[in-house]
Design a protein around this motif. Sequence first.
Motif, PDB file in Angstrom:
ATOM      1  N   SER A 187     -42.458  -4.499  13.884  1.00  0.00           N
ATOM      2  CA  SER A 187     -43.343  -5.934  13.570  1.00  0.00           C
ATOM      3  C   SER A 187     -42.436  -6.584  12.653  1.00  0.00           C
ATOM      4  N   THR A 188     -42.271  -7.846  12.795  1.00  0.00           N
ATOM      5  CA  THR A 188     -41.763  -9.113  11.973  1.00  0.00           C
ATOM      6  C   THR A 188     -42.897  -9.685  11.010  1.00  0.00           C
ATOM      7  N   ASP A 218     -45.351 -10.507   8.139  1.00  0.00           N
ATOM      8  CA  ASP A 218     -45.280 -10.507   6.590  1.00  0.00           C
ATOM      9  C   ASP A 218     -46.267  -9.582   6.256  1.00  0.00           C
ATOM     10  N   LEU A 219     -45.616  -8.390   5.792  1.00  0.00           N
ATOM     11  CA  LEU A 219     -46.692  -7.399   5.175  1.00  0.00           C
ATOM     12  C   LEU A 219     -46.822  -7.393   3.497  1.00  0.00           C
ATOM     13  N   SER A 220     -46.129  -8.318   3.085  1.00  0.00           N
ATOM     14  CA  SER A 220     -45.975  -8.122   1.555  1.00  0.00           C
ATOM     15  C   SER A 220     -47.182  -8.365   0.906  1.00  0.00           C
ATOM     16  N   LEU A 265     -45.654  -0.981  14.310  1.00  0.00           N
ATOM     17  CA  LEU A 265     -45.329  -1.160  12.764  1.00  0.00           C
ATOM     18  C   LEU A 265     -43.875  -1.514  12.463  1.00  0.00           C
ATOM     19  N   SER A 266     -42.981  -0.419  13.208  1.00  0.00           N
ATOM     20  CA  SER A 266     -41.770  -0.271  12.650  1.00  0.00           C
ATOM     21  C   SER A 266     -40.942  -1.663  13.337  1.00  0.00           C
ATOM     22  N   SER A 283     -44.929  -3.723   1.637  1.00  0.00           N
ATOM     23  CA  SER A 283     -46.093  -3.674   1.389  1.00  0.00           C
ATOM     24  C   SER A 283     -46.300  -2.910  -0.007  1.00  0.00           C
ATOM     25  N   LEU A 310     -42.054   3.662   5.263  1.00  0.00           N
ATOM     26  CA  LEU A 310     -41.975   2.636   6.177  1.00  0.00           C
ATOM     27  C   LEU A 310     -42.889   1.481   5.629  1.00  0.00           C
ATOM     28  N   SER A 319     -40.897  -0.048   3.054  1.00  0.00           N
ATOM     29  CA  SER A 319     -39.791  -0.929   3.432  1.00  0.00           C
ATOM     30  C   SER A 319     -40.155  -2.130   4.021  1.00  0.00           C
ATOM     31  N   LYS A 320     -41.416  -2.378   4.501  1.00  0.00           N
ATOM     32  CA  LYS A 320     -41.821  -3.566   5.075  1.00  0.00           C
ATOM     33  C   LYS A 320     -42.385  -4.651   4.028  1.00  0.00           C
TER      34      LYS A 320
END
Length: 147
Positions: A77-78, A80-82, A74-75, A115, A109, A112-113
């Motif tokens: 990962s690129t 798109d988790l929006s 997860l850290s 989500s 985390l 910050s991604k």
Amino acid sequence: MASLQIIVGSMLGGSEYVAEACEEILSSLNHQAEVHLSPDFSQIPIENQTWLICTSTHGAGEYPDNIQAFVNNLSESTDDLSKLRFFTIGLGDTSYDTFCYAAKNINNLLKSKGSIEIIPLKTFDMLEDIDPEEEAKQWIIENNDRI
């Protein structure tokens, strides 16, 4: 009705029991829920999903062994988790100064991604909370309109 992926971090089984109780109540509320006891980031759907992270904290604030690879992936990962919605349950012991660090850290985390946190972090103190499974069920019922 939401589609939920319940991602479990557990060393001694407490988080596993809470996750299974959450799956039970979510199903009774007409949601689809799947529990991941050995979560693999590449295998857990993101699109149109809500993740429930249910984790304990191990040692001096570390993630349980079974979720460490998931968190590392997860850290890094690129993806798109929006559009990913999530909420987190942490289990811990307030006699430690690292109370629920794993839950707090994965919560941060995910934010910050990009989500979307739909319900604020819920923590259970294993010294005080006699029946976290039932308390988690009640908490989900109270927050069902957000899920």
